[in-house]
Design a protein around this motif. Structure first.
Motif, short mmCIF file in Angstrom:
data_model
loop_
_atom_site.label_atom_id
_atom_site.label_comp_id
_atom_site.label_asym_id
_atom_site.label_seq_id
_atom_site.Cartn_x
_atom_site.Cartn_y
_atom_site.Cartn_z
N ALA B 2 43.00 39.73 31.00
CA ALA B 2 42.80 41.10 30.56
C ALA B 2 43.95 41.58 29.68
CB ALA B 2 42.68 42.02 31.78
N VAL B 3 43.62 42.50 28.81
CA VAL B 3 44.63 43.16 27.98
C VAL B 3 44.74 44.60 28.44
CG1 VAL B 3 45.30 43.86 25.66
CG2 VAL B 3 44.20 41.64 26.02
N ILE B 4 45.96 45.03 28.70
CA ILE B 4 46.19 46.37 29.23
C ILE B 4 46.94 47.21 28.20
CG2 ILE B 4 47.29 47.72 31.04
CD1 ILE B 4 47.06 45.31 32.87
N SER B 5 46.44 48.40 27.98
CA SER B 5 47.11 49.37 27.13
C SER B 5 47.65 50.48 28.01
CB SER B 5 46.15 49.92 26.08
OG SER B 5 46.76 50.93 25.33
N GLN B 6 48.94 50.67 27.98
CA GLN B 6 49.55 51.68 28.84
C GLN B 6 50.28 52.69 27.96
OE1 GLN B 6 51.88 50.04 32.08
NE2 GLN B 6 52.86 52.00 32.50
N LYS B 7 50.09 53.96 28.27
CA LYS B 7 50.81 54.97 27.50
C LYS B 7 51.10 56.21 28.32
CE LYS B 7 46.56 56.76 25.35
NZ LYS B 7 45.89 57.02 24.04
N PRO B 8 52.15 56.95 28.02
CA PRO B 8 53.06 56.67 26.91
C PRO B 8 53.98 55.49 27.21
CG PRO B 8 53.93 58.46 28.21
CD PRO B 8 52.58 58.11 28.81
N VAL B 25 42.17 49.16 30.45
CA VAL B 25 41.97 47.71 30.47
C VAL B 25 40.77 47.36 29.60
CG1 VAL B 25 41.77 45.69 31.98
CG2 VAL B 25 42.79 47.80 32.85
N ASP B 26 40.84 46.22 28.95
CA ASP B 26 39.76 45.86 28.03
C ASP B 26 38.58 45.19 28.71
OD1 ASP B 26 40.90 42.69 26.55
OD2 ASP B 26 40.84 43.39 28.63
N SER B 27 38.61 45.12 30.03
CA SER B 27 37.48 44.57 30.78
C SER B 27 37.42 45.25 32.13
CB SER B 27 37.62 43.05 30.95
OG SER B 27 38.84 42.75 31.59
N GLN B 28 36.30 45.12 32.79
CA GLN B 28 36.14 45.79 34.08
C GLN B 28 36.88 45.02 35.17
OE1 GLN B 28 31.90 46.20 34.63
NE2 GLN B 28 31.82 48.09 33.43
N VAL B 29 37.63 45.73 35.94
CA VAL B 29 38.39 45.13 37.03
C VAL B 29 38.20 45.97 38.28
CG1 VAL B 29 40.11 44.01 35.58
CG2 VAL B 29 40.49 46.36 36.34
N THR B 30 38.19 45.32 39.40
CA THR B 30 37.99 46.03 40.67
C THR B 30 39.25 46.76 41.11
OG1 THR B 30 36.37 44.39 41.34
CG2 THR B 30 37.29 45.78 43.07
N TYR B 101 47.56 37.89 37.62
CA TYR B 101 47.88 39.29 37.44
C TYR B 101 48.36 39.51 36.02
CZ TYR B 101 47.91 39.84 42.53
OH TYR B 101 47.57 39.88 43.84
N THR B 102 47.93 40.61 35.46
CA THR B 102 48.39 41.01 34.14
C THR B 102 49.02 42.38 34.26
OG1 THR B 102 46.60 39.77 33.09
CG2 THR B 102 47.72 41.39 31.74
N PHE B 103 50.09 42.58 33.51
CA PHE B 103 50.82 43.85 33.57
C PHE B 103 50.76 44.56 32.23
CE2 PHE B 103 53.05 43.93 37.62
CZ PHE B 103 52.85 42.63 38.06
N GLY B 104 50.74 45.89 32.32
CA GLY B 104 50.94 46.67 31.12
C GLY B 104 52.39 46.59 30.68
N SER B 105 52.66 47.12 29.50
CA SER B 105 54.01 47.04 28.95
C SER B 105 54.95 48.06 29.57
CB SER B 105 53.98 47.21 27.43
OG SER B 105 53.33 48.43 27.10
N GLY B 106 54.42 48.95 30.39
CA GLY B 106 55.29 49.85 31.13
C GLY B 106 55.52 51.18 30.44
N THR B 107 55.86 52.16 31.24
CA THR B 107 56.26 53.49 30.77
C THR B 107 57.67 53.76 31.26
OG1 THR B 107 53.99 54.36 30.80
CG2 THR B 107 55.80 55.97 30.91
#
Lengths: 112, 112
Positions: B2-8, B25-30, B101-107
């Motif tokens: 998965a690709v995660i977009s986190q903001k800000p 997230v670019d796909s459905q996750v539970t 596990y995939t992580f966002g880039s963080g805030t």
């Protein structure tokens, strides 16, 4: 209860030298183990993971790790370090509830 | 994965205010997870967010301080409420998908 210990807070190696980062875990069942890297200002990137099977796991960027059940260890290695490997490295164990428990991290400095 | 977009990606906030962090997230996750990484520390799980149910909080974290929304299978928000300087940390969302596990880039949050 599960826990992860990374005994080395900070390691400095010369570029081209070999690297080993230590990780010890405590977990009652067969562990799922991970190594992540975090570059300054970045999120976490998965280097490699162990679930079962071959105890020597190959990852990205030339990293490998070996699972040793008898020592409860999952040490990360790289035969020749590059300056771009300077980062924070985290070992993690997954509990049965899909939670990841992280070690305190090892900061790697690479000197020319 | 998965690709995660986190903001800000970062914010500087006044004490007593609240900040809402978004994770797409670019796909459905539970399951989606929210972590906190205090300065110089490892990651600590705040809560697990499942779509259609209340988030499950880890010891030391409460809903009044860190309310979480999970309106669908691709999106979640974490609010840091009534902030104090001690809340200055990096907050990361994560998803588990398949074997990883995939992580966002963080805030990166700084409270002044």
């Amino acid at each position: 209860a599960q826990s992860v210990t990374q005994p080395d807070i900070h390691i400095t190696v010369s570029e081209g030298a070999s690297l080993e980062l230590r990780c010890n875990y405590s977990y009652g069942a067969t562990p799922y183990l991970f190594w992540y890297v975090q570059s300054p200002g970045q999120g976490l990137q998965l280097l490699l993971k162990y679930f079962s099977g071959d105890t020597l796991v190959q990852g990205i960027k030339g990293f490998e790790a070996e699972f040793k059940r008898s020592q409860s260890s999952f040490n990360l290695r790289k035969p020749s370090v590059h300056w771009s490997d300077a980062a924070e490295y985290f070992c993690a164990v997954q509990s049965g509830a899909n939670n990841l428990f992280f070690g305190t991290g090892t900061r790697l400095t690479v000197i020319p | 994965s998965a690709v995660i977009s986190q903001k800000p990606s970062r914010d500087i906030c006044q004490r007593g205010t609240s900040l809402t962090i978004q994770c797409q997230v670019d796909s459905q996750v539970t399951m989606m997870f929210w972590y906190r990484q205090q300065p110089g520390q490892s990651l600590t799980l705040i809560a697990t967010a499942n779509q259609g149910s209340e988030a499950t909080y880890e010891s030391g974290f409460v809903i009044d301080k860190f309310p979480i929304s999970r309106p669908n299978l691709t999106f979640s928000t974490l609010t840091v409420s009534n902030m104090s300087p001690e809340d200055s940390s990096i907050y990361l969302c994560s998803v588990v998908q398949g074997a990883g596990y995939t992580f966002g880039s963080g805030t990166r949050l700084t409270v002044v």
